[in-house]
Design an enzyme around this catalytic site. Structure first.
Site, PDB file in Angstrom:
ATOM      1  N   LYS A  82       0.858  -1.192   0.000  1.00 10.95           N
ATOM      2  CA  LYS A  82       0.000   0.000   0.000  1.00 10.95           C
ATOM      3  C   LYS A  82       0.894   1.242   0.000  1.00 10.95           C
ATOM      4  CE  LYS A  82      -3.888   1.927   2.679  1.00 10.95           C
ATOM      5  NZ  LYS A  82      -4.728   1.763   3.895  1.00 10.95           N
ATOM      6  N   SER A 157      -9.680   1.835   2.938  1.00 15.63           N
ATOM      7  CA  SER A 157      -8.786   2.564   2.082  1.00 15.63           C
ATOM      8  C   SER A 157      -7.770   1.714   1.315  1.00 15.63           C
ATOM      9  CB  SER A 157      -8.025   3.598   2.910  1.00 15.63           C
ATOM     10  OG  SER A 157      -7.177   2.966   3.836  1.00 15.63           O
ATOM     11  N   SER A 181      -9.807  -0.562   7.098  1.00  7.42           N
ATOM     12  CA  SER A 181      -9.201  -0.315   5.786  1.00  7.42           C
ATOM     13  C   SER A 181      -8.508  -1.494   5.127  1.00  7.42           C
ATOM     14  CB  SER A 181      -8.211   0.852   5.877  1.00  7.42           C
ATOM     15  OG  SER A 181      -8.886   2.083   5.820  1.00  7.42           O
TER      16      SER A 181
END
Lengths: 492, 106
Positions: A82, A157, A181
């Site tokens: 990420k 996210s 997330s």
């Protein structure tokens, strides 16, 4: 072993065995993943950064390690990170304009551990700006599409991480989870996502959002893969002051007891996390999943009440923005990142840098946090939220005296349409209703596939007590092995 | 999550303007108007916390029970000046350059 046509379709555990037996090379595996990226990435758009040349170079090095007999189960496995975790020399944007040109001079501990294990990093995954969001639509650069239906959001996210693993553009990913997330996008994309106990994985090098809630965790194609990733990234790190010292010289192999079943396990269903605000197909699939645990020999209490969990979302939307408003004060256009270059004073420089550099959700949360912490409001908001945090934490502690695992849906709805919630932040926030309580209490939780509706995956959410990852993974693995949901792959 | 029956205005535009100034974030009036309505929705929803009985409940400031984490004060290798300045928008003679802090004539 599952027969697959293409190497990129394999799980990490399958690929790991074949690499160890030298039936395939990491260069072959990585090349297959790169070919898959070339085939589907224009539709999925899960990446913010791809480096094919470096990936092949790392794969060659991994093959050398394997030939020399110096390797780990993750040596030669291609995956993604990420884009809120720093890697030396690799652009790290947090999906924000304010960090568009930032190239970190150091590497996050969790990423360094993966590199040391010989894993091959292909690129950085898209996300909501500063990890604030539930659909990845808050990325300053582009939206990511759900591989199961390109009109739907991948969740957020860590939407890029989940979409990439689901689409076969990487065998694993690292995500971060502040209120859901990792788990919510894992549910939306039909993969496995885990938020470990707070302090189990070092946050050093993870760009801070809400420091008392943030935790790095694995996104995998299977529960076993998630356990393998956790084996590598967990552990004490002196560079993170909240890292758990009890883990020092005390490594756990999370795969060792994963196949020991759930016989005798006590499972509780949190009744506050079900109701008419949960979509019927989600409710049905999760209910069937709980029955499956009974069939496998677990004892189930269908009516466990944790009354304060209904306040978790409200407490979260005070605590997380408050911490964010403080953490994001560092983006001033002076030391690194975007800097407004117009004529003006120091204050105008900072204000314009932040006004232009931050997107609307980030501003909303900075303002909300600044308000909650401002003089006269502190007790009514921040202190009250911290007290509610105590209530939630205590209710979980009491529940885990009686139960091994608590169950909820991961998300109250199926993956929603792109654009359908962007104008209503509060509605967007509600998609994390079921995942937030685990962050508030600092305890581990995992999401895995438990059904489909309208061709879209549904997530089962299992929550455990602090540091009960072995038990949590065992429960998840037992369910996965007894069902077929994880064998489905999206047609892109 | 209870739906707010009627959204009362908790934060007016002037208060929001003050919050934006405290946050050091430049804004347009259009942005402020939209944020005002969104933040009031959020604050109305968050208002449900008042229902939770927290009398005699200690605040949880941090979830783990670690406190006062110190290390020995020994010099160790750190980033080079070049590495740090590589990311600085403006630098001069080995230092980060900032806009004037005081009035222009200073």
């Amino acid at each position: 072993m599952k027969k697959t046509d293409e190497l990129y379709e394999m799980t990490m555990s399958e690929a790991s065995l074949m690499l160890a037996k030298k039936e395939i090379s990491s260069v072959e595996l990585t090349s297959s993943v790169i070919a898959r990226i070339e085939q589907v990435e224009s539709k999925v758009k899960g990446f913010l950064y791809i480096n094919k040349e470096d990936a092949i170079q790392s794969a060659e090095n991994a093959d050398k390690r394997i030939r020399a007999g110096d390797f780990t189960p993750m040596t030669g496995i291609p995956g993604v990170i990420k884009d809120n975790m720093c890697i030396t020399g690799v652009p790290t944007t947090c999906a924000s304009k304010i960090l568009e040109n930032f190239v970190p001079p150091y590497t996050a501990t969790a990423v360094q551990k993966l590199l040391d294990s010989g894993a091959v990093l292909i690129g950085k995954a898209n996300m909501d700006e500063f990890a604030m969001g539930s659909s990845t639509e808050n990325s300053a650069f582009h939206v990511t599409h759900n591989p199961w239906n390109l009109q739907k959001v991948p969740g957020g996210s860590s939407g890029g991480s989940a979409a990439i693993v689901s689409a076969g553009e990487g065998l694993f990913a690292l995500g971060s989870d502040t209120g859901g997330s990792i788990r919510q996008p894992a549910a939306f994309c039909g993969v496995v996502g885990m938020k470990p106990t707070y302090g189990l994985v070092s946050r050093y090098g993870l760009i801070a959002f809400a420091s008392s809630l943030d935790q790095i965790g694995p996104v995998g194609k299977s529960v076993m893969d998630s356990a393998m990733i956790l084996n590598v990234v967990s552990g004490y790190d002196p560079m993170d002051s909240t890292s758990l010292r009890s883990l020092e010289n005390n490594a756990t192999d999370y795969t060792a007891t994963i196949d020991q079943g759930v016989s005798g396990m006590k499972i509780g269903v949190i009744k506050e996390m079900f109701g008419d605000w949960v979509d019927a197909p989600v409710n049905d699939a999760v209910t069937k999943a709980v029955s499956q645990f009974e069939d496998m020999g677990a004892t189930v209490d269908w009516d466990v009440s944790l009354p304060s969990t209904k306040y978790a979302m409200s407490a979260y939307y005070i605590l997380a923005p408050s911490e964010a408003s403080s953490n994001l004060a560092r983006y001033d256009g002076v030391k690194y990142g975007y800097s407004w270059d117009g004529e003006g004073s120091m204050w105008e420089g900072m204000e314009n840098t932040r006004g232009i550099g931050f997107g609307s959700e980030v501003k909303r949360r900075i303002f909300l946090g600044t308000y909650a912490l401002s003089a006269g409001y502190y007790d009514a908001y921040y202190k009250k939220a911290q007290e509610v945090r105590t209530l939630i934490k205590t209710e979980f502690e009491e529940a885990f005296k009686k139960f091994d695992i608590l169950v909820t849906p991961t998300t109250p709805s199926l993956p929603f349409e792109l654009g359908s919630k962007t104008s209503d932040p509060l509605e967007m926030y509600r998609s994390d209703m079921c995942t937030i309580p685990a962050n508030i209490a600092g305890i581990p939780a995992i999401s895995l596939q438990c059904g489909f509706s309208e061709g879209l995956p549904i997530g089962l959410h299992l929550i455990g007590g602090a540091l009960s990852e072995e038990k949590l993974l065992r429960a998840a693995y037992s369910f996965e092995q007894a069902t077929e949901w994880h064998n489905r792959v999206p047609q892109i | 999550m209870t739906e707010p029956n009627q959204n009362k205005q908790i934060l007016n535009i002037d208060e929001l303007r003050h919050i934006a100034e405290l946050s050091r974030v430049a804004f347009t009036e259009e942005e402020l108007a939209l944020l005002s309505s969104q933040l009031n929705d959020i604050l109305n929803s968050i208002g449900e916390l008042a229902e939770a009985d927290t009398s005699n409940v200690e605040a949880t400031r941090h979830i783990s029970d670690v406190s006062n984490i110190y290390r020995e004060d020994v010099p160790a290798e750190s980033l080079s000046r070049e590495q740090v300045l590589d990311n600085a928008p403006l630098s001069q003679e080995g230092y980060v350059r900032v806009r004037g802090v005081f009035d222009e004539e200073n």
